[in-house]
Scaffold this motif. Structure first.
Motif, mmCIF file in Angstrom:
data_model
loop_
_atom_site.group_PDB
_atom_site.id
_atom_site.type_symbol
_atom_site.label_atom_id
_atom_site.label_comp_id
_atom_site.label_asym_id
_atom_site.label_seq_id
_atom_site.Cartn_x
_atom_site.Cartn_y
_atom_site.Cartn_z
ATOM 1 N N ASP A 3 0.780 -1.069 0.224
ATOM 2 C CA ASP A 3 -0.125 -0.333 0.001
ATOM 3 C C ASP A 3 0.987 1.573 0.021
ATOM 4 N N LEU A 4 0.770 1.755 -0.691
ATOM 5 C CA LEU A 4 1.493 3.358 -0.935
ATOM 6 C C LEU A 4 0.849 4.339 -1.421
ATOM 7 N N LEU A 5 1.395 5.387 0.479
ATOM 8 C CA LEU A 5 0.834 6.780 0.378
ATOM 9 C C LEU A 5 1.233 7.756 -0.158
ATOM 10 N N GLU A 6 0.901 8.537 -0.518
ATOM 11 C CA GLU A 6 0.901 10.141 -1.270
ATOM 12 C C GLU A 6 0.587 10.715 -1.534
ATOM 13 N N GLU A 7 0.520 11.943 -0.948
ATOM 14 C CA GLU A 7 -0.005 13.689 -1.003
ATOM 15 C C GLU A 7 -0.380 13.824 -2.749
ATOM 16 N N ARG A 8 0.475 13.389 -3.927
ATOM 17 C CA ARG A 8 0.231 14.208 -4.562
ATOM 18 C C ARG A 8 1.034 12.693 -5.536
ATOM 19 N N SER A 9 0.541 12.985 -7.436
ATOM 20 C CA SER A 9 0.371 12.298 -7.595
ATOM 21 C C SER A 9 1.751 12.171 -8.327
ATOM 22 N N GLU A 10 3.076 12.329 -8.814
ATOM 23 C CA GLU A 10 3.936 13.132 -9.036
ATOM 24 C C GLU A 10 4.804 12.198 -7.774
ATOM 25 N N ASP A 11 4.561 12.381 -6.742
ATOM 26 C CA ASP A 11 5.367 11.110 -5.378
ATOM 27 C C ASP A 11 4.471 9.579 -5.582
ATOM 28 N N LEU A 12 3.317 9.453 -6.065
ATOM 29 C CA LEU A 12 2.660 8.315 -5.867
ATOM 30 C C LEU A 12 3.146 7.634 -7.187
ATOM 31 N N GLN A 13 3.662 8.512 -8.584
ATOM 32 C CA GLN A 13 5.040 7.554 -9.548
ATOM 33 C C GLN A 13 5.630 7.251 -9.053
ATOM 34 N N GLU A 14 7.010 8.195 -8.463
ATOM 35 C CA GLU A 14 8.074 8.150 -7.671
ATOM 36 C C GLU A 14 7.959 6.596 -6.768
ATOM 37 N N SER A 15 7.265 6.828 -6.116
ATOM 38 C CA SER A 15 6.964 5.340 -5.703
ATOM 39 C C SER A 15 7.076 4.237 -6.007
ATOM 40 N N LEU A 16 5.727 4.301 -6.921
ATOM 41 C CA LEU A 16 6.005 2.998 -8.232
ATOM 42 C C LEU A 16 6.785 2.218 -8.738
ATOM 43 N N ASN A 17 7.364 3.599 -9.495
ATOM 44 C CA ASN A 17 8.689 2.837 -9.966
ATOM 45 C C ASN A 17 10.095 2.787 -9.348
ATOM 46 N N GLY A 18 9.415 3.203 -7.875
ATOM 47 C CA GLY A 18 10.582 2.470 -6.828
ATOM 48 C C GLY A 18 10.470 1.089 -6.797
ATOM 49 N N VAL A 19 9.131 0.547 -6.543
ATOM 50 C CA VAL A 19 8.770 -0.844 -5.858
ATOM 51 C C VAL A 19 8.788 -1.520 -7.603
ATOM 52 N N ALA A 20 7.974 -0.774 -8.801
ATOM 53 C CA ALA A 20 8.664 -1.623 -10.088
ATOM 54 C C ALA A 20 10.182 -2.128 -10.369
ATOM 55 N N ALA A 21 11.251 -0.651 -9.892
ATOM 56 C CA ALA A 21 12.390 -1.668 -10.124
ATOM 57 C C ALA A 21 12.849 -2.332 -8.920
ATOM 58 N N ALA A 22 12.192 -2.639 -8.465
ATOM 59 C CA ALA A 22 13.176 -3.433 -6.993
ATOM 60 C C ALA A 22 12.572 -4.703 -7.270
ATOM 61 N N ALA A 23 11.035 -4.629 -7.137
ATOM 62 C CA ALA A 23 10.826 -5.999 -8.277
ATOM 63 C C ALA A 23 11.121 -7.011 -8.965
ATOM 64 N N GLU A 24 11.911 -6.395 -10.018
ATOM 65 C CA GLU A 24 12.095 -6.143 -11.362
ATOM 66 C C GLU A 24 13.906 -6.650 -11.542
ATOM 67 N N SER A 25 14.130 -5.943 -10.259
ATOM 68 C CA SER A 25 15.592 -6.780 -9.964
ATOM 69 C C SER A 25 15.629 -7.927 -8.483
ATOM 70 N N MET A 26 14.920 -8.387 -8.553
ATOM 71 C CA MET A 26 14.795 -9.722 -8.072
ATOM 72 C C MET A 26 14.009 -10.718 -9.415
ATOM 73 N N GLY A 27 13.730 -10.401 -10.653
ATOM 74 C CA GLY A 27 13.238 -11.155 -11.172
ATOM 75 C C GLY A 27 12.007 -11.231 -11.142
ATOM 76 N N ARG A 28 10.754 -10.409 -10.431
ATOM 77 C CA ARG A 28 9.671 -10.552 -10.262
ATOM 78 C C ARG A 28 8.778 -9.016 -10.862
ATOM 79 N N LYS A 29 7.808 -9.315 -11.447
ATOM 80 C CA LYS A 29 6.982 -8.531 -12.441
ATOM 81 C C LYS A 29 5.583 -7.755 -11.101
ATOM 82 N N MET A 30 5.380 -6.733 -11.689
ATOM 83 C CA MET A 30 4.222 -6.521 -10.391
ATOM 84 C C MET A 30 2.956 -6.650 -12.182
ATOM 85 N N ASN A 31 1.966 -7.235 -10.975
ATOM 86 C CA ASN A 31 0.439 -7.714 -11.449
ATOM 87 C C ASN A 31 -0.483 -6.083 -11.662
ATOM 88 N N ILE A 32 -0.309 -5.880 -13.412
ATOM 89 C CA ILE A 32 -0.805 -4.611 -13.158
ATOM 90 C C ILE A 32 -2.311 -4.583 -12.955
#
Length: 242
Positions: A3-32
């Protein structure tokens, strides 16, 4: 589940990019398809949030960890869902309710541990309306009457039913106790701010706490630090509500 909590869409996008990158580094893929965006107090958000080239849906409600989360913090639908699930759970124990061999005390224990536990799942997070409380109390009485094999034609009062099952606190009072204890736990961890909101929007979670505690938020936050005093305050709130 994340669960990602942010006050602005820009911050949410940045957090989501971080999760996606962390998942990819471990060979995982986010369920869109299972990833959603919900904006509190609004039906839509400004800007777009994407994973790769795919835009994430902005929804008005979604189920998270078994509870229904809505954009307007309306818990009535979730409470109705819990009542429906508890009704199904209660129906599954019909052989026990009908048994003339099983003691009443055992039936009550089954009701409280296997049915009411389904009903009260995540009730610490609810914001209740009067109609929600009425529905919860009605379901509670339905369970007691089912155990006692009391039909509506018999016209036995709810007070008499409670006396027969020796119920000292009703289901709403149990929710009051759980919410107040949860509030105290959060405050002692240092996560509760004491600022009052502006305006008069729809009822929020803290409104229940203020009403039951009979004090403003900063006063109650300070009161939680004294565990014995807070316990007495919770007990008083339970006795005067529900």
């Amino acid at each position: 589940d994340i669960d990602l909590l942010e006050e602005r869409s820009e911050d949410l996008q940045e957090s989501l990019n971080g999760v996606a990158a962390a998942a990819e580094s471990m060979g995982r893929k986010m369920n869109i398809e299972r990833t959603k965006v919900l904006v509190c107090e609004e039906t839509q958000m400004t800007g777009h949030v994407t994973i790769g080239n795919t835009e994430i849906d902005c929804v008005k409600e979604f189920e998270y960890l078994g509870s229904l989360i809505t954009w307007d913090n309306d818990c009535s639908r979730e409470i109705k869902r819990r009542i429906a699930k508890a009704t199904g759970a209660m129906a599954g124990f019909n052989p026990i309710w009908r048994s003339k061999v099983i003691r009443k005390s055992v039936k009550l224990e089954v009701l409280r541990t296997c049915v009411f536990s389904v009903l009260l799942y995540a009730s610490e997070t609810w914001t209740m309306k009067k109609e929600d409380q009425r529905r919860l109390l009605a379901f509670e009485m339905k369970g007691y009457r089912r155990i006692l094999n009391i039909r509506w034609q018999q016209k036995i009062s709810n007070r008499e039913v409670r006396n027969r099952v020796q119920a000292t606190r009703n289901i709403v009072q149990r929710i009051v106790e759980r919410k107040m204890n949860f509030f105290g736990h959060i405050c002692r961890m240092g996560y509760m701010a004491g600022n009052n909101r502006r305006g008069r929007p729809r009822r929020e979670w803290l409104d229940d706490i203020r009403e039951w505690g009979g004090a403003d938020l900063p006063t109650m936050i300070r009161a939680t630090q004294d565990r014995s005093g807070w316990k007495r305050m919770v007990s008083q709130a339970v006795d005067t509500n529900g």
